[in-house]
Design a protein around this motif. Structure first.
Motif, PDB file in Angstrom:
ATOM      1  N   CYS A  88      42.919 -42.280  19.020  1.00  0.00           N
ATOM      2  CA  CYS A  88      42.590 -40.927  18.575  1.00  0.00           C
ATOM      3  C   CYS A  88      41.319 -40.897  17.726  1.00  0.00           C
ATOM      4  O   CYS A  88      41.148 -41.701  16.813  1.00  0.00           O
ATOM      5  CB  CYS A  88      43.754 -40.363  17.772  1.00  0.00           C
ATOM      6  SG  CYS A  88      43.502 -38.661  17.282  1.00  0.00           S
ATOM      7  N   ASP A  89      40.447 -39.959  18.029  1.00  0.00           N
ATOM      8  CA  ASP A  89      39.276 -39.702  17.199  1.00  0.00           C
ATOM      9  C   ASP A  89      39.743 -38.900  15.985  1.00  0.00           C
ATOM     10  O   ASP A  89      40.437 -37.892  16.148  1.00  0.00           O
ATOM     11  CB  ASP A  89      38.258 -38.898  18.007  1.00  0.00           C
ATOM     12  CG  ASP A  89      36.951 -38.663  17.281  1.00  0.00           C
ATOM     13  OD1 ASP A  89      36.973 -38.477  16.039  1.00  0.00           O
ATOM     14  OD2 ASP A  89      35.912 -38.640  17.943  1.00  0.00           O
ATOM     15  N   PRO A  90      39.378 -39.295  14.777  1.00  0.00           N
ATOM     16  CA  PRO A  90      39.830 -38.568  13.588  1.00  0.00           C
ATOM     17  C   PRO A  90      39.415 -37.095  13.562  1.00  0.00           C
ATOM     18  O   PRO A  90      40.025 -36.292  12.875  1.00  0.00           O
ATOM     19  CB  PRO A  90      39.187 -39.314  12.423  1.00  0.00           C
ATOM     20  CG  PRO A  90      38.837 -40.649  12.959  1.00  0.00           C
ATOM     21  CD  PRO A  90      38.607 -40.476  14.442  1.00  0.00           C
ATOM     22  N   LYS A  91      38.391 -36.732  14.323  1.00  0.00           N
ATOM     23  CA  LYS A  91      37.943 -35.337  14.348  1.00  0.00           C
ATOM     24  C   LYS A  91      38.687 -34.491  15.379  1.00  0.00           C
ATOM     25  O   LYS A  91      38.522 -33.280  15.407  1.00  0.00           O
ATOM     26  CB  LYS A  91      36.454 -35.282  14.672  1.00  0.00           C
ATOM     27  CG  LYS A  91      35.567 -35.850  13.591  1.00  0.00           C
ATOM     28  CD  LYS A  91      34.129 -35.590  13.959  1.00  0.00           C
ATOM     29  CE  LYS A  91      33.279 -36.801  13.690  1.00  0.00           C
ATOM     30  NZ  LYS A  91      31.950 -36.678  14.253  1.00  0.00           N
ATOM     31  N   GLY A 102      55.088 -36.139  26.640  1.00  0.00           N
ATOM     32  CA  GLY A 102      53.845 -35.971  27.387  1.00  0.00           C
ATOM     33  C   GLY A 102      52.775 -35.300  26.543  1.00  0.00           C
ATOM     34  O   GLY A 102      53.039 -34.772  25.473  1.00  0.00           O
ATOM     35  N   ALA A 103      51.539 -35.337  27.057  1.00  0.00           N
ATOM     36  CA  ALA A 103      50.426 -34.701  26.346  1.00  0.00           C
ATOM     37  C   ALA A 103      49.303 -34.393  27.327  1.00  0.00           C
ATOM     38  O   ALA A 103      49.271 -34.906  28.446  1.00  0.00           O
ATOM     39  CB  ALA A 103      49.911 -35.611  25.235  1.00  0.00           C
ATOM     40  N   VAL A 104      48.389 -33.553  26.872  1.00  0.00           N
ATOM     41  CA  VAL A 104      47.177 -33.239  27.630  1.00  0.00           C
ATOM     42  C   VAL A 104      46.000 -33.387  26.682  1.00  0.00           C
ATOM     43  O   VAL A 104      46.039 -32.902  25.551  1.00  0.00           O
ATOM     44  CB  VAL A 104      47.233 -31.802  28.206  1.00  0.00           C
ATOM     45  CG1 VAL A 104      45.911 -31.411  28.826  1.00  0.00           C
ATOM     46  CG2 VAL A 104      48.348 -31.683  29.225  1.00  0.00           C
ATOM     47  N   ARG A 105      44.962 -34.088  27.143  1.00  0.00           N
ATOM     48  CA  ARG A 105      43.722 -34.211  26.371  1.00  0.00           C
ATOM     49  C   ARG A 105      42.698 -33.289  27.031  1.00  0.00           C
ATOM     50  O   ARG A 105      42.472 -33.353  28.236  1.00  0.00           O
ATOM     51  CB  ARG A 105      43.206 -35.645  26.379  1.00  0.00           C
ATOM     52  CG  ARG A 105      41.965 -35.811  25.532  1.00  0.00           C
ATOM     53  CD  ARG A 105      41.408 -37.214  25.575  1.00  0.00           C
ATOM     54  NE  ARG A 105      42.372 -38.140  26.112  1.00  0.00           N
ATOM     55  CZ  ARG A 105      42.504 -39.398  25.711  1.00  0.00           C
ATOM     56  NH1 ARG A 105      41.735 -39.873  24.798  1.00  0.00           N
ATOM     57  NH2 ARG A 105      43.393 -40.182  26.266  1.00  0.00           N
ATOM     58  N   VAL A 106      42.093 -32.414  26.210  1.00  0.00           N
ATOM     59  CA  VAL A 106      41.144 -31.428  26.707  1.00  0.00           C
ATOM     60  C   VAL A 106      39.826 -31.616  25.963  1.00  0.00           C
ATOM     61  O   VAL A 106      39.766 -31.476  24.743  1.00  0.00           O
ATOM     62  CB  VAL A 106      41.658 -29.982  26.474  1.00  0.00           C
ATOM     63  CG1 VAL A 106      40.689 -28.977  27.052  1.00  0.00           C
ATOM     64  CG2 VAL A 106      43.050 -29.805  27.040  1.00  0.00           C
ATOM     65  N   GLU A 107      38.785 -31.918  26.696  1.00  0.00           N
ATOM     66  CA  GLU A 107      37.450 -32.050  26.103  1.00  0.00           C
ATOM     67  C   GLU A 107      36.959 -30.677  25.664  1.00  0.00           C
ATOM     68  O   GLU A 107      37.122 -29.681  26.383  1.00  0.00           O
ATOM     69  CB  GLU A 107      36.496 -32.648  27.128  1.00  0.00           C
ATOM     70  CG  GLU A 107      35.076 -32.779  26.643  1.00  0.00           C
ATOM     71  CD  GLU A 107      34.121 -33.208  27.744  1.00  0.00           C
ATOM     72  OE1 GLU A 107      33.020 -33.642  27.395  1.00  0.00           O
ATOM     73  OE2 GLU A 107      34.466 -33.102  28.934  1.00  0.00           O
ATOM     74  N   ASP A 113      32.017 -26.507  17.528  1.00  0.00           N
ATOM     75  CA  ASP A 113      33.360 -27.006  17.218  1.00  0.00           C
ATOM     76  C   ASP A 113      33.267 -28.487  16.827  1.00  0.00           C
ATOM     77  O   ASP A 113      32.762 -29.298  17.592  1.00  0.00           O
ATOM     78  CB  ASP A 113      34.266 -26.848  18.437  1.00  0.00           C
ATOM     79  CG  ASP A 113      35.731 -27.010  18.109  1.00  0.00           C
ATOM     80  OD1 ASP A 113      36.065 -27.806  17.215  1.00  0.00           O
ATOM     81  OD2 ASP A 113      36.557 -26.345  18.758  1.00  0.00           O
ATOM     82  N   PRO A 114      33.762 -28.862  15.646  1.00  0.00           N
ATOM     83  CA  PRO A 114      33.680 -30.258  15.220  1.00  0.00           C
ATOM     84  C   PRO A 114      34.620 -31.185  15.986  1.00  0.00           C
ATOM     85  O   PRO A 114      34.415 -32.400  15.987  1.00  0.00           O
ATOM     86  CB  PRO A 114      34.062 -30.204  13.739  1.00  0.00           C
ATOM     87  CG  PRO A 114      34.893 -28.981  13.602  1.00  0.00           C
ATOM     88  CD  PRO A 114      34.359 -28.006  14.626  1.00  0.00           C
TER      89      PRO A 114
END
Length: 140
Positions: A88-91, A102-107, A113-114
């Motif tokens: 995980c990126d801290p930001k 489950g999860a979804v990662r969204v760019e 947006d930081p």
């Protein structure tokens, strides 16, 4: 489910440790207050909404226009667990629900947006990823 058992044990324990020295009425009041606080917390914690419509994506308190969404990736198993932890990126914006696997990662492509991406816990990662990638509408 285990958190509900732990909470029930805590309420009973508070009742007993208050009722023995101070009486049943005091134990009932303390246990009642604890029960209300725990129920409020659990309902608030588990009530995070994830919604996708034609213009926006809402995850908990965060809201972004779909025009600013980049690559979408459905995550399951270790990939989902690592997305909230070591990878995980801290930001990043996280909507963590520890009881969901489950999860979804969204760019995020919005330059203002930081957060470089959002990771959203969901019971149906493939369905949410499809809704974010296409023109479907989803609620979780």
């Amino acid at each position: 489910m285990s958190w509900w058992i732990i909470a029930a044990a805590a309420v009973v324990t508070l009742f007993v440790i208050t009722a023995v020295p101070a009486g049943t009425l005091a134990g009932t009041l303390v246990a009642g207050v604890a029960l209300v606080l725990l129920l409020t917390f659990f309902i608030q914690y588990g009530g995070a909404r994830v919604e996708v419509d034609a213009e926006r994506f809402r995850a908990g308190r965060a809201l972004i226009e779909r025009a600013y969404l980049g690559e979408v990736e459905a995550l399951t198993g270790d990939d989902a667990r690592h997305a909230f932890g070591r990878d995980c990126d801290p930001k990043a914006y996280l909507l963590l629900r520890s009881y969901v696997r489950g999860a979804v990662r969204v760019e995020i492509t919005d330059p203002r947006d930081p957060a470089p991406y959002w990771v959203i816990a969901t019971r149906a990662p493939e369905r949410l990823a499809a809704a974010l990638s296409g023109n479907s509408v989803a609620r979780s």
